[in-house]
Design a protein around this motif. Structure first.
Motif, PDB file in Angstrom:
ATOM      1  N   VAL A   1       0.857  -1.169   0.000  1.00 20.48           N
ATOM      2  CA  VAL A   1       0.000   0.000   0.000  1.00 20.48           C
ATOM      3  C   VAL A   1       0.900   1.228   0.000  1.00 20.48           C
ATOM      4  O   VAL A   1       1.850   1.314   0.777  1.00 20.48           O
ATOM      5  N   GLN A   2       0.585   2.159  -0.829  1.00 22.34           N
ATOM      6  CA  GLN A   2       1.363   3.391  -0.902  1.00 22.34           C
ATOM      7  C   GLN A   2       0.881   4.348   0.184  1.00 22.34           C
ATOM      8  O   GLN A   2      -0.309   4.563   0.356  1.00 22.34           O
TER       9      GLN A   2
ATOM     10  N   LEU B   1       6.235   2.633   0.745  1.00 20.24           N
ATOM     11  CA  LEU B   1       5.310   1.511   0.521  1.00 20.24           C
ATOM     12  C   LEU B   1       5.211   0.703   1.805  1.00 20.24           C
ATOM     13  O   LEU B   1       6.223   0.379   2.426  1.00 20.24           O
TER      14      LEU B   1
ATOM     15  N   ASN C   1       3.689  -2.628   3.927  1.00 26.81           N
ATOM     16  CA  ASN C   1       3.137  -3.979   3.879  1.00 26.81           C
ATOM     17  C   ASN C   1       3.159  -4.519   5.312  1.00 26.81           C
ATOM     18  O   ASN C   1       4.185  -4.986   5.788  1.00 26.81           O
ATOM     19  N   HIS C   2       2.020  -4.415   5.995  1.00 31.28           N
ATOM     20  CA  HIS C   2       1.943  -4.836   7.396  1.00 31.28           C
ATOM     21  C   HIS C   2       0.894  -5.923   7.564  1.00 31.28           C
ATOM     22  O   HIS C   2      -0.271  -5.725   7.216  1.00 31.28           O
TER      23      HIS C   2
ATOM     24  N   ASN D   1      -0.999  -9.750   7.588  1.00 31.24           N
ATOM     25  CA  ASN D   1      -2.115 -10.283   6.811  1.00 31.24           C
ATOM     26  C   ASN D   1      -2.844 -11.229   7.752  1.00 31.24           C
ATOM     27  O   ASN D   1      -2.522 -11.273   8.944  1.00 31.24           O
TER      28      ASN D   1
ATOM     29  N   GLN E   1       5.907  -6.532   9.607  1.00 30.36           N
ATOM     30  CA  GLN E   1       5.828  -5.155   9.125  1.00 30.36           C
ATOM     31  C   GLN E   1       6.996  -4.949   8.187  1.00 30.36           C
ATOM     32  O   GLN E   1       8.145  -5.063   8.594  1.00 30.36           O
ATOM     33  N   ASP E   2       6.694  -4.678   6.947  1.00 33.38           N
ATOM     34  CA  ASP E   2       7.722  -4.350   5.954  1.00 33.38           C
ATOM     35  C   ASP E   2       7.430  -2.958   5.430  1.00 33.38           C
ATOM     36  O   ASP E   2       6.321  -2.682   4.981  1.00 33.38           O
ATOM     37  N   ASP E   3       8.424  -2.099   5.511  1.00 34.49           N
ATOM     38  CA  ASP E   3       8.321  -0.749   4.972  1.00 34.49           C
ATOM     39  C   ASP E   3       9.400  -0.583   3.919  1.00 34.49           C
ATOM     40  O   ASP E   3      10.570  -0.891   4.164  1.00 34.49           O
ATOM     41  N   TRP E   4       9.001  -0.104   2.757  1.00 35.22           N
ATOM     42  CA  TRP E   4       9.897   0.085   1.629  1.00 35.22           C
ATOM     43  C   TRP E   4       9.861   1.553   1.245  1.00 35.22           C
ATOM     44  O   TRP E   4       8.785   2.144   1.147  1.00 35.22           O
TER      45      TRP E   4
ATOM     46  N   TYR F   1      14.643  -0.920   2.477  1.00 38.00           N
ATOM     47  CA  TYR F   1      13.552  -1.566   3.217  1.00 38.00           C
ATOM     48  C   TYR F   1      13.991  -1.901   4.638  1.00 38.00           C
ATOM     49  O   TYR F   1      15.160  -2.133   4.918  1.00 38.00           O
TER      50      TYR F   1
END
Length: 176
Positions: free
Chosen positions: A1-2, A10, A12-13, A15, A21-24, A46
């Motif tokens: 998600v932007q 970006l 990505n936390h 599911n 928790q991935d933050d790019w 990242y």
């Protein structure tokens, strides 16, 4: 998600199955036909965490070229500084070119592949045979249980009829 507040971030936390928790962050990039005349690329930093590891991270450089275009290196060196990396110490260039192989190597690879397919097929057949054997054994056990239960019920029915006949005969004898 932007991230709507930071378009280069970006998120990505989690599911429904995993906790992470991935933050790019897009630190630098160049589009096709850019004014600098460099090949298109994206320099992505990242950071993340999951149940096993808190604080993993790194940098990835995406480019369409199989080898890192040398004209990008000065720009990537500056981008790395923005996230406290040293391009010359912390990065390793990879060679993603596809190697050409001889026709003999092609044949050898095909033989290896065919051998693996044959082995997989044999293993799959063995697994199916074991499954069929297990199903047959389970089916036979079910039939034995069914027959035993039916015999038991039949014996009880005969016994019940016998008692009913005996009671009926007693009633008939009592009746004048």
């Amino acid at each position: 998600v932007q991230d709507p507040k930071q378009p280069g971030h970006l998120i990505n936390h989690d599911n429904e199955y995993l906790h992470y928790q991935d933050d790019w962050w897009i630190i630098d990039y160049a589009e096709d036909n850019n004014k600098e005349g460099v090949p298109p690329f994206a320099f992505v930093y990242y950071r993340g965490e999951n149940d096993a590891w808190i604080g993993y991270g790194g940098v990835v450089v995406y480019t369409r070229d199989a080898k890192m275009p040398p004209e990008l290196i000065p720009r990537l060196r500056e981008a790395a500084k923005k996230v406290n990396f040293d391009w010359d110490k912390d990065f390793k260039l990879t060679d993603n070119t596809c190697k050409t192989i001889s026709s003999g190597e092609v044949t050898l690879l095909r033989e290896k592949f065919a051998g693996k397919v044959a082995l997989q097929t044999e293993q799959q057949l063995q697994a199916q045979a074991v499954k069929v054997r297990g199903n047959a054994a389970n089916g036979l056990k079910a039939q034995v249980l069914f027959v035993n239960d039916e015999l038991n019920q039949a014996e009880k029915a005969v016994e019940k009829i016998g008692k009913s006949i005996a009671e009926f005969e007693k009633e008939v004898v009592k009746t004048p």
